[in-house]
Write a protein that holds these residues in place. Structure first.
Motif, PDB file in Angstrom:
ATOM      1  N   LYS A 108     -13.322   0.309 -17.920  1.00 49.14           N
ATOM      2  CA  LYS A 108     -12.506   0.816 -16.812  1.00 49.14           C
ATOM      3  C   LYS A 108     -13.092   2.100 -16.239  1.00 49.14           C
ATOM      4  CE  LYS A 108      -8.004   2.907 -15.978  1.00 49.14           C
ATOM      5  NZ  LYS A 108      -6.754   3.366 -16.606  1.00 49.14           N
ATOM      6  N   ASN A 109     -13.506   3.012 -17.112  1.00 51.84           N
ATOM      7  CA  ASN A 109     -14.108   4.261 -16.658  1.00 51.84           C
ATOM      8  C   ASN A 109     -15.414   4.012 -15.918  1.00 51.84           C
ATOM      9  OD1 ASN A 109     -12.040   5.798 -17.785  1.00 51.84           O
ATOM     10  ND2 ASN A 109     -13.102   6.006 -19.750  1.00 51.84           N
ATOM     11  N   VAL A 110     -16.208   3.076 -16.413  1.00 52.02           N
ATOM     12  CA  VAL A 110     -17.490   2.774 -15.768  1.00 52.02           C
ATOM     13  C   VAL A 110     -17.276   2.187 -14.385  1.00 52.02           C
ATOM     14  CG1 VAL A 110     -19.513   1.282 -15.875  1.00 52.02           C
ATOM     15  CG2 VAL A 110     -18.778   2.534 -17.907  1.00 52.02           C
ATOM     16  N   LEU A 111     -16.358   1.234 -14.262  1.00 52.80           N
ATOM     17  CA  LEU A 111     -16.115   0.593 -12.962  1.00 52.80           C
ATOM     18  C   LEU A 111     -15.561   1.612 -11.960  1.00 52.80           C
ATOM     19  CD1 LEU A 111     -14.599  -2.824 -14.101  1.00 52.80           C
ATOM     20  CD2 LEU A 111     -16.945  -2.317 -13.398  1.00 52.80           C
ATOM     21  N   ALA A 112     -14.696   2.506 -12.406  1.00 52.96           N
ATOM     22  CA  ALA A 112     -14.179   3.542 -11.513  1.00 52.96           C
ATOM     23  C   ALA A 112     -15.298   4.472 -11.066  1.00 52.96           C
ATOM     24  CB  ALA A 112     -13.067   4.325 -12.211  1.00 52.96           C
ATOM     25  N   LEU A 113     -16.199   4.810 -11.964  1.00 49.02           N
ATOM     26  CA  LEU A 113     -17.314   5.685 -11.621  1.00 49.02           C
ATOM     27  C   LEU A 113     -18.219   5.027 -10.580  1.00 49.02           C
ATOM     28  CD1 LEU A 113     -19.411   7.698 -14.159  1.00 49.02           C
ATOM     29  CD2 LEU A 113     -20.571   6.294 -12.481  1.00 49.02           C
TER      30      LEU A 113
END
Length: 808
Positions: free
Chosen positions: A178-183
């Motif tokens: 989730k953090n990677v996709l948001a980044l």
């Protein structure tokens, strides 16, 4: 001294200003602004057509979204800039989304929160249409996961699906993904690119911005880089760490860090380093460049700018040596003569030029007397011996505690493994018991607040007694790798650099020529000495390595991950190999640094509670295990030349400096000498005493008991002071006899007064001697009692006689 301290401060400033950063951070990319896009000059109606063509999000209402987007566009047209991107920047919208509250209209219905959300719906449509490209500061403050999820559904969703498949192959949990996709969504919204159009500069610019904004964590950026590798153009760098690493630099670049003004001297130092480079590793070359260019000539130019030649005047050379010898910027390397290596480098520099000039006349112009004489480095051998003695004592102090450290590491590893297994066997909010303590599996409050449930919740255990929340997903791996590092270091004696270079390929088999027995061997790749060597794998070491291999395979789908190791000293990156010492952080595999291994050791030591002779916490370094391995091997009878080969030393004298052998041979030899001496003495001295002799011996100690204490004369000697005990230096006072002693002193004073009144001058002289002796004993007794009161301990009577100056 004040002037000398100021000179040292100047040197410290020079060295700090010219200290190179440890990594490239590409700060210049943080200032790059996104240029206007192809839709920058569309009219409001043309933009609204694009807005209406956007897919309807479940939270969107089509007519309302149209009106809110139009209201924002009308507001931006009030700015004098040309184009939507310029208007966006000049409007101050980058300061945060709070400015949309100024666009409320009287006809808007609902609460303030509802009005704000409606306007943000229109803004989100403009961002997804790529009319404007917000900065990372705005996107960070936006805090809307719906925007990022909409971006993934709008900007080439098939590429995001490919990223998710890669994450699943790497066993990345949903929270990390989730953090990677948001980044990645932030970067797309900021740059206006699709995923396959991203470059290494785009990700490095985001990292540079986070550093400038004070965020050093950059959560998910390293994992995002790895997942984008092969999709985006990352210039061949497989990790962001590779993109930020320095490579080996030329000799000219190393010297130019210090900005030497004298080009002639600068060129001589560069040429000298190039000659020496073939025989030095890069770390030694870098250190030599800092010594010659930084601590020598840069300091000369700073304090003596008039000097134009390597031929230094006597006063200049003397002043430089004084500054180096007293500089607080140069750390003492466990000796007081920490300046000797610098002096040796400068002296070798001058002597090498003189020697090379005999074969190459081009060096002759620089053949001048060395400012460092042989006497300046005299005494270094003594300091080396003192340093070796201190190291040997350090190993003697730590070797007996090694079993405690090993047992503590193994127990904690087993405890954390059991705690993790018990935690994974229950669901979130369920309680369980481990090692007699009650725990509850929990998740962070932020998960519940954001209405987020991970498919794989974090391994957090709350101690129901103390309320402490333990992150077992971090403590269990650290406990395991601390145990593995300690066991491998103590069984092999390898350097810490060699430890992290051990790969699965290093385990080989060797068949003995005579017995044809197959024995396992461990190949140690060249490190400090650049010499390969093979170590016999003991059953204990084989068990440790097998456990490590099993764990790596279990955590990586049945295979050992291939990772690249960056040598921070040599500034080179090795090939991808199945390293045995690598741990997982944030979904990525990393080879631990020496600082990480030291932190594992410190944590293990902290749990054992081991202390040194002074009561301070005992500290081990990885190199201590190497010295303990050598000491234990030699003490156990292994020839020192064999130990030297096992350690990879070229000279057996080096190994002798590693072995802090306990003086068992000295003890055995001295005890044999005592036995021989006893055999040569008369047998009558070793017979059993008779009853009369034993009675006499006991009676001697009975006769030593006196009014004020005991007599300290040796056994078998008569009283030489005619029983004048108050005067006798052999009298050992009893602390309880103080009152009696004061009575004696008062009585003596009365007797002296009586003798004076009767004219007994001879009696007065004798009584004064007794009074002075009694007063001295009283002073000594009071001092002893006071010291006992301060320390809280009873004073120990050492039996030292009190010498009284009778003549006083």
């Amino acid at each position: 001294m004040t002037e000398l301290a100021a000179d040292n401060d100047d040197l410290r400033t020079v060295l700090l200003q010219r200290d190179r950063p440890k990594a490239l951070w590409h700060e210049h990319l943080a200032e790059d602004a996104t240029p206007p896009g192809p839709r920058d000059h569309l009219s409001i109606n043309e933009v609204l057509v694009l807005v209406d063509q956007q897919p309807i999000d479940r939270s969107d209402r089509h007519p309302l979204r149209h009106r809110m987007a139009e209201r924002i566009l009308v507001r931006l047209t009030e700015e004098p800039s040309d184009g939507w991107q310029g208007r966006w920047l000049s409007s101050g919208a980058e300061d945060g989304p709070g400015w949309v509250d100024d666009l409320f209209a009287p006809e808007d219905r609902g609460s303030k929160r509802q009005k704000h959300d409606n306007l943000m719906m229109g803004l989100r449509a403009l961002l997804l249409c790529r009319i404007v490209f917000p900065g990372y500061g705005f996107l960070t403050g936006y805090r809307s996961h719906s925007l990022f999820s909409s971006a993934r559904g709008t900007f080439r969703p098939e590429l995001f699906a490919q990223i998710e498949r890669r994450a699943a192959e790497r066993s990345i949990n949903s929270n990390q993904l989730k953090n990677v996709l948001a980044l990645i969504s932030k970067i797309l919204l900021h740059t206006g690119k699709d995923v396959d159009q991203l470059t290494a500069e785009d990700l490095l610019a985001y990292r540079a911005w986070t550093r400038s904004a004070g965020d050093r964590t950059r959560s998910g950026l390293s994992l995002a880089w790895r997942l984008l590798d092969g999709i985006a153009d990352l210039h061949g760098f497989h990790t962001i760490e590779e993109a930020g690493r320095f490579g080996q630099r030329t000799c000219g670049e190393l010297v130019d860090d210090f900005g030497l003004r004298n080009r002639t001297v600068r060129d001589v130092i560069v040429r000298y380093l190039e000659e020496r480079r073939a025989s030095l590793d890069y770390a030694s070359l870098d250190h030599l460049a800092k010594g010659l260019a930084g601590r020598f000539w840069a300091d000369i130019e700073l304090h003596h700018p008039e000097v134009e030649s390597l031929h230094l005047p006597e006063d200049v050379a003397l002043a430089w040596k004084r500054r180096i010898q007293t500089s607080h910027t140069l750390k003492a390397n466990r000796t007081e003569m920490y300046y000797v290596p610098i002096f040796q480098s400068v002296r070798a520099f001058y002597l090498d030029l003189q020697e090379w000039a005999m074969d190459d006349p081009s060096w002759a112009a620089y053949c001048v007397p060395s400012p460092v004489r042989k006497s300046d480095i005299a005494g270094s051998g003594k300091e080396i011996k003192k340093s070796k003695a201190a190291i040997h004592q350090r190993i003697r102090e730590r070797l007996p505690h090694l079993p405690v450290l090993v047992d503590g590491a193994e127990r904690y590893k087993a405890d954390q493994a059991g705690l993790l297994a018990a935690l994974k066997a229950v669901e979130v909010d369920e309680t369980f018991e481990h090692s007699g303590r009650r725990y509850r599996r929990t998740i962070p409050i932020s998960y519940r607040r954001n209405d987020y449930k991970s498919d794989t919740p974090p391994d957090l255990a709350e101690d129901l007694v103390t309320g402490e929340v333990l992150d077992v997903s971090k403590s269990e791996p650290r406990a395991f790798w601390a145990w593995a590092a300690i066991e491998t270091l103590r069984h092999t004696g390898v350097r810490v650099e060699e430890l992290v270079e051990i790969t699965h390929l290093a385990l080989v088999s060797y068949r003995l020529p005579k017995t044809r027995e197959l024995v396992p061997m461990l190949q140690i790749v060249p490190s400090k000495s650049n010499e390969e060597r093979l170590l016999l794998v003991s059953p204990e070491l084989a068990s440790v390595l097998a456990t490590v291999i099993t764990r790596l395979r279990h955590d990586n789908g049945g295979s050992i991950p291939l990772t690249k190791r960056y040598d921070n000293k040599e500034k080179v990156t090795g090939p991808a190999l199945p390293h045995l010492f690598q741990h997982r952080l944030g979904g990525n595999w990393y080879i631990p640094s020496t600082n990480t291994i030291q932190s594992w050791l410190n944590e293990t030591l902290g749990r054992t509670g081991l202390v040194d002779a002074a009561g301070s916490p005992l500290r081990y370094t990885p190199h201590d295990f190497r010295r303990m391995f050598a000491t234990d091997a030699v003490s156990s009878g292994l020839p020192i030349h064999i130990v030297s080969r096992l350690l990879g030393h070229k000279n057996v004298n080096t190994t002798q400096g590693y072995t802090a052998v306990f003086p068992e041979q000295l003890v055995r030899t001295y005890r044999a000498f005592l036995d021989t001496r006893r055999q040569q003495r008369p047998e009558a001295e070793y017979r059993e005493p008779t009853n009369e002799e034993w009675s006499e011996f006991q009676q001697h100690f009975e006769l030593r008991k006196l009014e004020l204490g005991t007599c300290g004369r040796p056994y078998g000697t008569p009283c030489k002071h005619e029983h004048a005990c108050i005067r006798c230096p052999s009298l050992r006072l009893d602390p309880k006899a103080r009152n009696r002693l004061t009575e004696i002193i008062a009585n003596l004073r009365d007797r002296i007064a009586e003798a004076n009144s009767n004219g007994w001058t001879g009696e007065v002289e004798g009584l004064n001697v007794s009074l002075n002796a009694a007063a001295a004993k009283l002073t000594s007794l009071d001092r002893m009692n006071a010291r006992a009161a301060e320390t809280g301990k009873q004073a120990t009577d050492l039996g030292i006689p009190i010498i009284i100056d009778v003549g006083s």
